[in-house]
Design an enzyme around this catalytic site. Sequence first.
Site, PDB file in Angstrom:
ATOM      1  N   GLY A  28       5.282  -2.045   7.598  1.00 54.16           N
ATOM      2  CA  GLY A  28       5.341  -1.159   6.442  1.00 54.16           C
ATOM      3  C   GLY A  28       4.478   0.061   6.689  1.00 54.16           C
ATOM      4  O   GLY A  28       3.741   0.133   7.682  1.00 54.16           O
ATOM      5  N   LEU A  29       4.549   1.002   5.797  1.00 49.62           N
ATOM      6  CA  LEU A  29       3.783   2.242   5.938  1.00 49.62           C
ATOM      7  C   LEU A  29       2.282   1.982   5.869  1.00 49.62           C
ATOM      8  O   LEU A  29       1.840   0.940   5.380  1.00 49.62           O
ATOM      9  CB  LEU A  29       4.169   3.210   4.809  1.00 49.62           C
ATOM     10  CG  LEU A  29       5.587   3.767   4.828  1.00 49.62           C
ATOM     11  CD1 LEU A  29       5.875   4.533   3.538  1.00 49.62           C
ATOM     12  CD2 LEU A  29       5.802   4.666   6.045  1.00 49.62           C
ATOM     13  N   SER A  30       1.514   2.937   6.345  1.00 51.08           N
ATOM     14  CA  SER A  30       0.068   2.883   6.188  1.00 51.08           C
ATOM     15  C   SER A  30      -0.253   2.842   4.693  1.00 51.08           C
ATOM     16  O   SER A  30       0.294   3.622   3.912  1.00 51.08           O
ATOM     17  CB  SER A  30      -0.571   4.127   6.824  1.00 51.08           C
ATOM     18  OG  SER A  30      -1.966   4.114   6.643  1.00 51.08           O
ATOM     19  N   GLY A  31      -1.089   1.908   4.286  1.00 50.35           N
ATOM     20  CA  GLY A  31      -1.440   1.783   2.868  1.00 50.35           C
ATOM     21  C   GLY A  31      -0.515   0.878   2.081  1.00 50.35           C
ATOM     22  O   GLY A  31      -0.673   0.727   0.872  1.00 50.35           O
ATOM     23  N   ALA A  32       0.437   0.238   2.755  1.00 50.89           N
ATOM     24  CA  ALA A  32       1.397  -0.625   2.055  1.00 50.89           C
ATOM     25  C   ALA A  32       0.817  -1.996   1.722  1.00 50.89           C
ATOM     26  O   ALA A  32       1.442  -2.766   1.001  1.00 50.89           O
ATOM     27  CB  ALA A  32       2.672  -0.784   2.880  1.00 50.89           C
ATOM     28  N   GLY A  33      -0.352  -2.317   2.250  1.00 47.90           N
ATOM     29  CA  GLY A  33      -0.977  -3.596   1.927  1.00 47.90           C
ATOM     30  C   GLY A  33      -0.846  -4.659   3.004  1.00 47.90           C
ATOM     31  O   GLY A  33      -1.162  -5.825   2.764  1.00 47.90           O
ATOM     32  N   SER A  35      -2.557  -5.294   5.830  1.00 43.69           N
ATOM     33  CA  SER A  35      -3.820  -5.929   6.221  1.00 43.69           C
ATOM     34  C   SER A  35      -4.376  -6.804   5.108  1.00 43.69           C
ATOM     35  O   SER A  35      -4.885  -7.902   5.365  1.00 43.69           O
ATOM     36  CB  SER A  35      -4.858  -4.873   6.624  1.00 43.69           C
ATOM     37  OG  SER A  35      -4.419  -4.175   7.768  1.00 43.69           O
ATOM     38  N   SER A 102       4.367  -0.534  12.949  1.00 48.35           N
ATOM     39  CA  SER A 102       5.532  -0.769  13.824  1.00 48.35           C
ATOM     40  C   SER A 102       6.770  -0.060  13.281  1.00 48.35           C
ATOM     41  O   SER A 102       7.698  -0.697  12.797  1.00 48.35           O
ATOM     42  CB  SER A 102       5.781  -2.264  14.037  1.00 48.35           C
ATOM     43  OG  SER A 102       5.747  -3.013  12.865  1.00 48.35           O
TER      44      SER A 102
END
Length: 196
Positions: A28-33, A35, A102
């Site tokens: 998913g996009l950066s900031g999508a949760g 991690s 990715s």
Amino acid sequence: MPTTAASITRAERAIQNRHRGAVLWLTGLSGAGKSTVAQALARRLFEMDCRSYVLDGDQLRTGLCSDLGFSDAARSENIRRAGELAALFADAGMIVICAFISPFADSRARARALVPDGAFLEIFCQCPLAVCEERDVKGLYRRARDGQLAQFTGISSPYEAPAAPDLVLDTASGSVDAALASLLLLLRERRIVHQS
């Protein structure tokens, strides 16, 4: 010395661990949760006595992949290395939780091809770009919009959403607990972890 077959099989490791080795690939996009969900799942699996490990994009970028930039070729190589590492962990019997943007479908497909059928689960952390930009805890979107970051996924570089993921998590409005419940259900349905 010639290469020999492994002396311990995946089935033997699954019996000892009481779960199968697998790769859960959160994209998913950066900031999508990604991690946040990955770390919460690792904690839950630990509490269930499952052997798991989180491979995070930021973590690999500071070590194993520190020599790579952000061109399309470098991003593909980053995911190739991550996929190889995840496959080794899964072969050792662990549940590997991968949290990587990715962005390219073909890179994710290559990672899937490294593990046996049924042992790779692609999880799409679906979150609108606007929500990811609101979160922007690292200030990356702001820097990308200001032209300070070239080839930033979602802004100046494409993100190819999975066409047929094993699971879609609504990480914009859904809770971490709801995501965990969905992930654990998937792991049980796919017989990676036991029902109990």
